[in-house]
Design a protein around this motif. Sequence first.
Motif, PDB file in Angstrom:
ATOM      1  N   PRO A  15     -19.567  26.591  -4.894  1.00  0.00           N
ATOM      2  CA  PRO A  15     -19.327  27.597  -5.917  1.00  0.00           C
ATOM      3  C   PRO A  15     -18.770  27.068  -7.227  1.00  0.00           C
ATOM      4  O   PRO A  15     -18.303  27.837  -8.041  1.00  0.00           O
ATOM      5  N   ILE A  54     -20.426  26.140 -12.310  1.00  0.00           N
ATOM      6  CA  ILE A  54     -20.419  26.845 -13.585  1.00  0.00           C
ATOM      7  C   ILE A  54     -20.817  25.973 -14.776  1.00  0.00           C
ATOM      8  O   ILE A  54     -21.368  26.468 -15.727  1.00  0.00           O
ATOM      9  N   GLU A  86     -27.201  28.423 -14.939  1.00  0.00           N
ATOM     10  CA  GLU A  86     -28.420  28.705 -15.700  1.00  0.00           C
ATOM     11  C   GLU A  86     -28.483  30.138 -16.179  1.00  0.00           C
ATOM     12  O   GLU A  86     -29.080  30.435 -17.183  1.00  0.00           O
ATOM     13  N   ALA A 125     -25.073  28.014  -0.059  1.00  0.00           N
ATOM     14  CA  ALA A 125     -25.754  29.242   0.347  1.00  0.00           C
ATOM     15  C   ALA A 125     -24.798  30.394   0.567  1.00  0.00           C
ATOM     16  O   ALA A 125     -25.157  31.546   0.395  1.00  0.00           O
ATOM     17  N   LEU A 126     -23.574  30.075   0.957  1.00  0.00           N
ATOM     18  CA  LEU A 126     -22.688  31.153   1.370  1.00  0.00           C
ATOM     19  C   LEU A 126     -21.839  31.728   0.255  1.00  0.00           C
ATOM     20  O   LEU A 126     -21.283  32.801   0.404  1.00  0.00           O
ATOM     21  N   LEU A 127     -21.694  31.003  -0.837  1.00  0.00           N
ATOM     22  CA  LEU A 127     -20.679  31.427  -1.795  1.00  0.00           C
ATOM     23  C   LEU A 127     -21.282  31.694  -3.162  1.00  0.00           C
ATOM     24  O   LEU A 127     -22.217  31.037  -3.574  1.00  0.00           O
ATOM     25  N   ALA A 128     -20.715  32.679  -3.870  1.00  0.00           N
ATOM     26  CA  ALA A 128     -21.130  32.953  -5.243  1.00  0.00           C
ATOM     27  C   ALA A 128     -20.383  32.020  -6.180  1.00  0.00           C
ATOM     28  O   ALA A 128     -19.393  31.412  -5.815  1.00  0.00           O
ATOM     29  N   ARG A 129     -20.858  31.951  -7.402  1.00  0.00           N
ATOM     30  CA  ARG A 129     -20.272  31.026  -8.358  1.00  0.00           C
ATOM     31  C   ARG A 129     -18.939  31.554  -8.862  1.00  0.00           C
ATOM     32  O   ARG A 129     -18.791  32.722  -9.156  1.00  0.00           O
ATOM     33  N   LEU A 130     -17.968  30.659  -8.990  1.00  0.00           N
ATOM     34  CA  LEU A 130     -16.671  31.078  -9.513  1.00  0.00           C
ATOM     35  C   LEU A 130     -16.621  30.835 -11.020  1.00  0.00           C
ATOM     36  O   LEU A 130     -17.240  29.914 -11.535  1.00  0.00           O
ATOM     37  N   ARG A 131     -15.829  31.668 -11.725  1.00  0.00           N
ATOM     38  CA  ARG A 131     -15.644  31.459 -13.165  1.00  0.00           C
ATOM     39  C   ARG A 131     -14.700  30.297 -13.373  1.00  0.00           C
ATOM     40  O   ARG A 131     -13.906  29.960 -12.504  1.00  0.00           O
ATOM     41  N   ILE A 132     -14.738  29.700 -14.579  1.00  0.00           N
ATOM     42  CA  ILE A 132     -13.943  28.494 -14.816  1.00  0.00           C
ATOM     43  C   ILE A 132     -12.443  28.783 -14.673  1.00  0.00           C
ATOM     44  O   ILE A 132     -11.686  27.968 -14.147  1.00  0.00           O
ATOM     45  N   ASP A 133     -12.014  29.968 -15.095  1.00  0.00           N
ATOM     46  CA  ASP A 133     -10.576  30.241 -14.976  1.00  0.00           C
ATOM     47  C   ASP A 133     -10.195  30.428 -13.509  1.00  0.00           C
ATOM     48  O   ASP A 133      -9.099  30.062 -13.087  1.00  0.00           O
ATOM     49  N   GLN A 134     -11.142  30.962 -12.732  1.00  0.00           N
ATOM     50  CA  GLN A 134     -10.855  31.115 -11.309  1.00  0.00           C
ATOM     51  C   GLN A 134     -10.800  29.753 -10.613  1.00  0.00           C
ATOM     52  O   GLN A 134     -10.001  29.537  -9.701  1.00  0.00           O
TER      53      GLN A 134
END
Lengths: 156, 411, 311
Positions: free
Chosen positions: C197, C200, C204, C274-283
Amino acid sequence: MTNEETVQQQLTAAFPFLASAVRAVRARRIFADVEYPHFKEVLEYLIREQKFVNLCTMTGLDEGATLGVIYHLATMEGMTVNLHTHVPKENPLLQSVMAYFPSAEAYERELKDLLGFNVQGLPEGNRYPLTDDWPDNEFPLRKDWKPKWASPEEGK
Amino acid sequence: MAQSNSFKIPIGPQHPALKEPESFSVALRGEKILGVDIRLGYNHRGIEKACEERTFLQDVYLIERVCGICSHSHSTCFVQAVEEIANLDVPKRGLYIRTLFAELERVHSHLLWLGVAGHEIGFDTLLMYTWKDREVVMDILAMLSGNRVNYGMNTIGGVRRDISPEQIQEVLKGMDILEEKTKYYIEVASQEATIINRLSGVGVVSKEDAIRLGAVGPTARASGVDRDMRRDDPYAAYPDVQFDVILDDHNDVYGRTVVRLKELMESYKIIRQLLKKIPDGPIAIKAPRKIPAGEAFSRYEAPRGEDVHYVKSNGTEKPERVKVRAPTLANVQVVKHMLKDRYLADMPIVIAAIDPCFSCTDRSIALHRHDSRKRDVVIWETVRLAGIEWYKKNGIDFTALNKRFMARLQK
Amino acid sequence: MAALLNMLVFPGFLFLSVFGMYCSFLERKLYARLQSRIGPPWFQPYADFVKLVAKENIMPEDANPVMFSLMPVFALTAVTTAVLYIPIWGTQALFSFTGDIIVVLYLLTLPTVAFFIGGWYSTSLYARIGAVRTLGQLFAYEVPLFMSVLAPAILAESWSLSGISLYYSQHPWYCLFNAIGFVISLVAMLAKLEKAPFDIPEAETEIGGGCFTEYSGRLLAFFKLALMIEMVVGGALLSSVFLPFGLASGPVVGFILFLVKSVIVVGLFAVAHALLARLRIDQILDFCWKLMIPAALVQVVVNLIIKMVIR
């Protein structure tokens, strides 16, 4: 008495000059015609007293000598009123209703671009929906504007 | 308004995050969004004008093509307005079939949206799973109507195709499969930490703002605004079915996800009721070619929200005026408000969360000639001719297919 | 002569490229299977590389040509050199000296810096945002990665990778003390490789390609190859520090075990993707500084205590 008839009665009671211009066509459908000088007070009454807080859309019409606008308003419970007014074609001046409905911006820009209304009170912004280099004085939705090469196929 | 250390980044008209062209010019400082300048109109095709030049029946097919995913919504909304003007009493069976397609379209659209939302937050697995399930509903639609989108079911006065008892059984089987899958997605959405983290607190619109700015559909219902045309302004067969309007109080993109997921469950419920109760009888009533003078205002709950059509007829076979206001036009004006003080990373999902359908929203192609500095508006015929010429140069001759077109040009 | 062969062929450039691309295929295949898709055939990454090399190299007008062209080569060189210090077929790496574990860690940081410089000098908006994100992510995962990789070194009392693997092959059960560190370094390695995840910098759907937006043709092929080799080398580093069993059983067995361990690590990456969504940079920054660093500190303290106990 059904809801739309109640609204019709109250509207004509508040504005006697609308007596014959308000029709409750069927459930949840009211059509009303108002002359433009009285438009603002009728609109304010509908919003404040009758709770027509939603502006669904605004339809512009080319009526020959005049340009008409229908404001389609709705309450949260599903009642609608279609408030029709008109301005002369040679001077189609319209006041913006953005103060009541922020969402009116897109609809009013559409009236400007496609029918040539002169809407006062719009903030600075991009035009919609036509392109920036669209020629002036070409209003596609006016009845006398014909697209080039338009020869529709006949249906069966 | 440019402040120091800020710069503007264009998102669109072409961008991997956007499925259709529109332009958002975002003023950024670092990762924070200072403001958004929205430019619409890239998909404008002049449909309202085109409707005035064609008969009512031709317009049914034209209006259907306003959008691929909400095609049935638009054609039903239009047809309802015309039927009201002409005072046509559509037979019950026709109304039931119309409603069946409406709900199937809603299922299709929401499953598609789930996948898109997953893709926008970088969770491609969700995209793959939901789009695989979407194939179930697309197969059903293809079986019933012959096409996966743009079903062509509506005609003025009813529907064009009937459904057989065997097809009804297939639909019910499909509903069972999808209901189980949707239950799984609801579980995932409520427990998967990365999803919750990315979707919560993003694209926040309070209930008051949602009403004031005119938000519609799941976008508004996720902020607790209790509006659904199926219940408030019933049409087609909705008075005969029992369903709940899904509200949520998260006010953010997560809420919109939950609303759409639960609406899927309600759709399955509605479809089952429809198929159980569907009456026998004719599916359409013959409509006159000339529609009497009059006007009507039709509202429909499309998957994306409230779709309104206004039709005015003048007693001829062509309409005087047709006005289409698709739900996305109402919702896109709320996007500016949602993106204030948020991060660039949230932009794709916030825009995707209103389920934008810009084909519905705009309806002219402005081509920029690369060889001349002047930009002009190129008409469709020129583009088509250029295409035919190009293919001829490369050895494929379409002129036989285009006899009528070529004849008109030689006029 | 032998040194040249080592650098270019085995365990140098050629071996790393081939094995790196194969691992990339494994990752994509497993990822696809988890999404009930079929996935690419085994030769896909090789075909992609050949195709990219054959394509035209387009450079933005405003970009700095020297930096733009140099960075991919720079990244590739750094990761290829790092492998020379990692024990692959035994407890002894090709070259080793005290402190080479720090050198390897820094050599693995160089590609990230190369991505940043390449993205920055591309001068395109999207590339610059991607470059800044890469650097931001670097601030997040560097500290936990370093701390967790150095913790076993504290226990082994050696600052050379070969020395560490020698120590652990003599005392295999001590690996278990490093379990926390293993988990942390796996997560940090995910962040370094910019895999989900933590992908970032290359998101894309937001910025169309991040640092690599303006790259095409040969240079893009090298960047991608650098990433693939980084995956192998990173995996090799982790397995030599945390999973050094079997290294003493002779070169052939040791090498095969190395391949197996690398494949397992790659598999774990695919599952995470496959299991995880992308995290934001601050997260990501929050997660790394507030969770991973304390955990890494715990690991270091644990190892210090155990070292005292053993004495």
